[in-house]
Design a protein around this motif. Structure first.
Motif: not given
Length: 105
Positions: A56-57, A62-65, A71-73
């Motif tokens: 879920i996280l 992915t949706e936010f990116e 980019k989310i790490v």
């Protein structure tokens, strides 16, 4: 001229109304500047051990990116390593988002 004491007393409701009105006035009174959105990297550290929670996280990231262009790490580690590494993370390079649990350290 006499003033009634009840008219001057402050209640919680009056305080909240006044605070809300002041916030609205400051937000609409030219104190706000438009946000200049620029994509940037966001670092998340977590200790999610549940596979469904991690999925879920990752889906949210992915949706936010896709919508933000940033980019989310996500650095996920086991529970004990997370407890040990949290102090160095916060001193050396604080993450943007940190999953933690209350009542321990």
């Amino acid at each position: 001229m006499t003033t009634k004491l009840a008219a001057l007393s402050t209640t919680r409701r009056r305080f909240l109304k006044g605070t809300g009105a002041a916030l609205v006035a400051s937000a609409t009174g030219g104190l706000c500047l438009p946000a200049l959105a620029q994509p940037q990297d966001i670092t998340i550290i977590s200790n999610l051990s549940n596979v469904e929670q991690r999925q879920i996280l990752q889906r949210l990231a992915t949706e936010f990116e896709a919508k933000s262009g940033g980019k989310i790490v996500i650095n996920n580690m086991d529970h004990e390593a997370h407890k040990t590494a949290i102090r160095s993370y916060l001193v050396v390079g604080a993450p943007d988002i940190c999953f933690w649990f209350s009542g321990n350290r």
